[in-house]
Scaffold this active site. Sequence first.
Site, PDB file in Angstrom:
ATOM      1  N   ARG A 259       6.467  95.204  52.008  1.00  0.00           N
ATOM      2  CA  ARG A 259       5.934  94.128  52.843  1.00  0.00           C
ATOM      3  C   ARG A 259       6.834  92.906  52.820  1.00  0.00           C
ATOM      4  O   ARG A 259       6.584  91.943  53.542  1.00  0.00           O
ATOM      5  CB  ARG A 259       4.541  93.749  52.354  1.00  0.00           C
TER       6      ARG A 259
ATOM      7  N   LYS B  21      -2.183 101.959  60.195  1.00  0.00           N
ATOM      8  CA  LYS B  21      -1.302 102.685  59.256  1.00  0.00           C
ATOM      9  C   LYS B  21      -2.093 103.726  58.454  1.00  0.00           C
ATOM     10  O   LYS B  21      -1.654 104.858  58.308  1.00  0.00           O
ATOM     11  CB  LYS B  21      -0.637 101.708  58.264  1.00  0.00           C
TER      12      LYS B  21
ATOM     13  N   ARG C 252     -13.658  97.345  61.246  1.00  0.00           N
ATOM     14  CA  ARG C 252     -13.469  98.384  60.223  1.00  0.00           C
ATOM     15  C   ARG C 252     -14.681  98.467  59.284  1.00  0.00           C
ATOM     16  O   ARG C 252     -15.152  97.463  58.763  1.00  0.00           O
ATOM     17  CB  ARG C 252     -12.209  98.074  59.408  1.00  0.00           C
TER      18      ARG C 252
ATOM     19  N   ARG D 206     -14.591  95.568  54.032  1.00  0.00           N
ATOM     20  CA  ARG D 206     -13.638  95.022  53.056  1.00  0.00           C
ATOM     21  C   ARG D 206     -13.752  93.503  53.012  1.00  0.00           C
ATOM     22  O   ARG D 206     -13.899  92.868  54.042  1.00  0.00           O
ATOM     23  CB  ARG D 206     -12.207  95.406  53.481  1.00  0.00           C
TER      24      ARG D 206
HETATM   25  P1  AMP Z   1      -3.805  96.874  52.818  1.00  0.00           P
HETATM   26  O1  AMP Z   1      -4.884  97.787  52.324  1.00  0.00           O
HETATM   27  O2  AMP Z   1      -2.489  97.546  53.010  1.00  0.00           O
HETATM   28  O3  AMP Z   1      -4.248  96.083  54.021  1.00  0.00           O
HETATM   29  O4  AMP Z   1      -3.566  95.807  51.640  1.00  0.00           O
HETATM   30  C1  AMP Z   1      -4.602  94.947  51.213  1.00  0.00           C
HETATM   31  C2  AMP Z   1      -4.036  93.806  50.401  1.00  0.00           C
HETATM   32  O5  AMP Z   1      -3.412  94.306  49.221  1.00  0.00           O
HETATM   33  C3  AMP Z   1      -2.972  92.960  51.079  1.00  0.00           C
HETATM   34  O6  AMP Z   1      -3.489  91.986  51.959  1.00  0.00           O
HETATM   35  C4  AMP Z   1      -2.271  92.344  49.862  1.00  0.00           C
HETATM   36  O7  AMP Z   1      -3.063  91.306  49.299  1.00  0.00           O
HETATM   37  C5  AMP Z   1      -2.278  93.506  48.875  1.00  0.00           C
HETATM   38  N1  AMP Z   1      -1.077  94.341  49.059  1.00  0.00           N
HETATM   39  C6  AMP Z   1      -1.021  95.626  49.500  1.00  0.00           C
HETATM   40  N2  AMP Z   1       0.233  96.068  49.551  1.00  0.00           N
HETATM   41  C7  AMP Z   1       1.007  95.044  49.130  1.00  0.00           C
HETATM   42  C8  AMP Z   1       2.408  94.858  48.984  1.00  0.00           C
HETATM   43  N3  AMP Z   1       3.268  95.833  49.289  1.00  0.00           N
HETATM   44  N4  AMP Z   1       2.845  93.643  48.546  1.00  0.00           N
HETATM   45  C9  AMP Z   1       2.007  92.668  48.219  1.00  0.00           C
HETATM   46  N5  AMP Z   1       0.671  92.757  48.362  1.00  0.00           N
HETATM   47  C10 AMP Z   1       0.173  93.935  48.803  1.00  0.00           C
END
Ligand code: AMP
Length: 211
Positions: A88, A13, A123, A152
């Site tokens: 999400r 994404k 990554r 990460r």
């Molecule tokens: P990402 O960078 O999109 O992989 O997000 C990393 C982490 O941030 C996720 O695993 C969640 O812990 C938190 N997170 C990001 N977006 C959301 C969301 N829309 N709802 C809840 N937690 C989120």
Amino acid sequence: MNIILFGAPGVGKGTQAKFISKKYNIKIISTGDILRNEINKNTILGKKISNVINSGKLINDKLIIKIIKKYILKNNLKNKILLDGFPRTIEQAYSIDNIGLNITYVFELIALHNTLIKRILGRRIDSSSGKTYHVKNILKKRKISKDKLTIRRDDNIKTAKKRIKIYLKNQKKIIDFYKKKSINKKIKFHKIDCNKTIKEINENISKILDI
Ligand code: AMP
């Protein structure tokens, strides 16, 4: 034009968001980046959420909806935005309507489970530029110094599997919600096969957005 990029962790994404943003002059709202920024700045919110993120769980709906609402209002965003990592859950999807954001396109990005895992585990983030790479492509990039690369904290096998599991649990309701909306042409819903090269995926997305 407002876009939602929906898909499992590791599907790409972020990479596609950057491509779309550059080509179509659209602002990316990445909830993951917003949250990591709070953690890096060691804010009260950052301290509150770091354990949840590092364990691979989702931030609770009430909190993340409040954060995104505030972000959108503060930056006066209404049009030409791309949501990466939001919604999400189905509650989050409902909240987009309440915020008054008019979604034009929903792209569901799809890849095989093995591909997701490989992408997550490979990554690497260049801490000087903030750019993201896959480990197998880094050797070709001479300008990147290896000691500046970071991983990460949630990009490990245990957490990756948990994140994918949570995604799969919530996926159907969200997809059904947007498919329904696409029937009366309120939004355009497209599935994108992401088992391909980045360039091929870019091209397939462009074919839709260029119309
Ligand atoms: P990402 O960078 O999109 O992989 O997000 C990393 C982490 O941030 C996720 O695993 C969640 O812990 C938190 N997170 C990001 N977006 C959301 C969301 N829309 N709802 C809840 N937690 C989120």
